[in-house]
Design a protein around this motif. Structure first.
Motif, PDB file in Angstrom:
ATOM      1  N   PRO A 162     -44.741 -28.275 -48.727  1.00  0.00           N
ATOM      2  CA  PRO A 162     -46.026 -28.903 -49.041  1.00  0.00           C
ATOM      3  C   PRO A 162     -45.996 -30.414 -48.816  1.00  0.00           C
TER       4      PRO A 162
ATOM      5  N   LEU B 193     -48.009 -33.713 -50.035  1.00  0.00           N
ATOM      6  CA  LEU B 193     -48.980 -34.134 -51.033  1.00  0.00           C
ATOM      7  C   LEU B 193     -49.532 -35.499 -50.677  1.00  0.00           C
ATOM      8  N   LYS B 194     -50.842 -35.641 -50.766  1.00  0.00           N
ATOM      9  CA  LYS B 194     -51.465 -36.917 -50.473  1.00  0.00           C
ATOM     10  C   LYS B 194     -51.533 -37.749 -51.753  1.00  0.00           C
ATOM     11  N   MET B 195     -51.008 -38.957 -51.704  1.00  0.00           N
ATOM     12  CA  MET B 195     -51.078 -39.864 -52.847  1.00  0.00           C
ATOM     13  C   MET B 195     -51.659 -41.158 -52.325  1.00  0.00           C
ATOM     14  N   GLY B 196     -52.942 -41.325 -52.445  1.00  0.00           N
ATOM     15  CA  GLY B 196     -53.568 -42.521 -51.890  1.00  0.00           C
ATOM     16  C   GLY B 196     -53.388 -42.528 -50.382  1.00  0.00           C
TER      17      GLY B 196
ATOM     18  N   LEU C 278     -46.419 -37.525 -49.617  1.00  0.00           N
ATOM     19  CA  LEU C 278     -45.154 -37.253 -50.295  1.00  0.00           C
ATOM     20  C   LEU C 278     -44.659 -35.857 -49.939  1.00  0.00           C
TER      21      LEU C 278
ATOM     22  N   VAL D 110     -38.862 -42.113 -56.252  1.00  0.00           N
ATOM     23  CA  VAL D 110     -40.211 -42.118 -55.694  1.00  0.00           C
ATOM     24  C   VAL D 110     -40.973 -43.389 -56.062  1.00  0.00           C
ATOM     25  N   GLU D 111     -40.812 -43.834 -57.308  1.00  0.00           N
ATOM     26  CA  GLU D 111     -41.544 -45.028 -57.731  1.00  0.00           C
ATOM     27  C   GLU D 111     -41.136 -46.253 -56.919  1.00  0.00           C
TER      28      GLU D 111
ATOM     29  N   MET E 279     -42.416 -45.874 -53.386  1.00  0.00           N
ATOM     30  CA  MET E 279     -43.860 -46.137 -53.339  1.00  0.00           C
ATOM     31  C   MET E 279     -44.111 -47.647 -53.375  1.00  0.00           C
TER      32      MET E 279
ATOM     33  N   ASP F 124     -56.783 -48.788 -51.165  1.00  0.00           N
ATOM     34  CA  ASP F 124     -56.519 -47.525 -51.836  1.00  0.00           C
ATOM     35  C   ASP F 124     -55.046 -47.487 -52.239  1.00  0.00           C
TER      36      ASP F 124
ATOM     37  N   SER G 139     -52.266 -45.366 -55.344  1.00  0.00           N
ATOM     38  CA  SER G 139     -52.229 -44.395 -56.433  1.00  0.00           C
ATOM     39  C   SER G 139     -50.824 -44.243 -56.939  1.00  0.00           C
TER      40      SER G 139
END
Lengths: 128, 128
Positions: free
Chosen positions: A5, A7-10, A14, A106-107, A110, A126, A128
């Motif tokens: 999968p 995943l869209k984060m802003g 991911l 991840v943090e 990001m 944008d 997130s």
């Protein structure tokens, strides 16, 4: 469930890798990821490999390929969560993942993407 | 790789389920997740099931158990990315996931958690 999968984060995507990669799955991931980068106009890709306890040259090359593809589509790639033993193995394999940024989790990944994104002076705000 | 990674995103935790769940893996996930909620003082859990093409009563119950455990630790749970066929199957199985919030994707789920978090009037302002 032969699909990883995304995943869209802003403006970032991911991907968490948690199954054994094989040729077809890696190709599917590359296809899906490039599609999603274009579809969502993503500016960065985070690849979490925290569950990988070992890597081989196949995985190493796959990460490099994904980063190169993403770069051509104007997206940065950050590999996060690498275990110490994996870092050792990669260097021993002669794969130092040149051109791929890494971060501890991840943090932090990001944050690195957001910084790079801000530096490039994009106008989208944008996040997130 | 018999472990599902749990990613920390601000005060929330993100879990993407992409392998077939079996008893031991589900128990490991519950243990890890409760540990991480306490360790990071997490206020919400996002469970992404977008790659699950089918569910059985075992998965349905597991989601319920996780949500109940999280609630006892003062964290909300949002299940995201459910495929339409999965929603149909769950209802047919008599599992309507009462008490579990759902959202279409990770971004919407994160927004729901942040809203709930703000409503509870916490003072932490960490988000991501």
């Amino acid at each position: 469930m032969e699909r990883i999968p995304i995943l869209k984060m802003g403006v970032f995507l991911l991907v968490t890798i948690q199954v054994d990669m094989h040729d077809r799955l890696a190709l599917t991931l590359q296809d899906d990821l490039t599609d999603q980068i274009v579809k969502h106009r993503a500016r960065g890709v985070l690849i979490d490999i925290s569950t990988l306890e070992m890597v081989d040259s196949f995985i190493g090359r796959m990460l490099g390929t994904i980063a190169s593809m993403a770069r051509l589509l104007d997206a940065d790639t950050v590999v996060v969560g690498m275990q110490p033993s994996v870092a050792i193995t990669l260097v021993e394999l002669g794969l130092s993942l040149k051109g791929i940024r890494t971060a501890l989790d991840v943090e932090k990944g990001m944050a690195a993407l957001q910084l790079a994104f801000a530096e490039r002076g994009d106008t989208q705000d944008d996040d997130s």
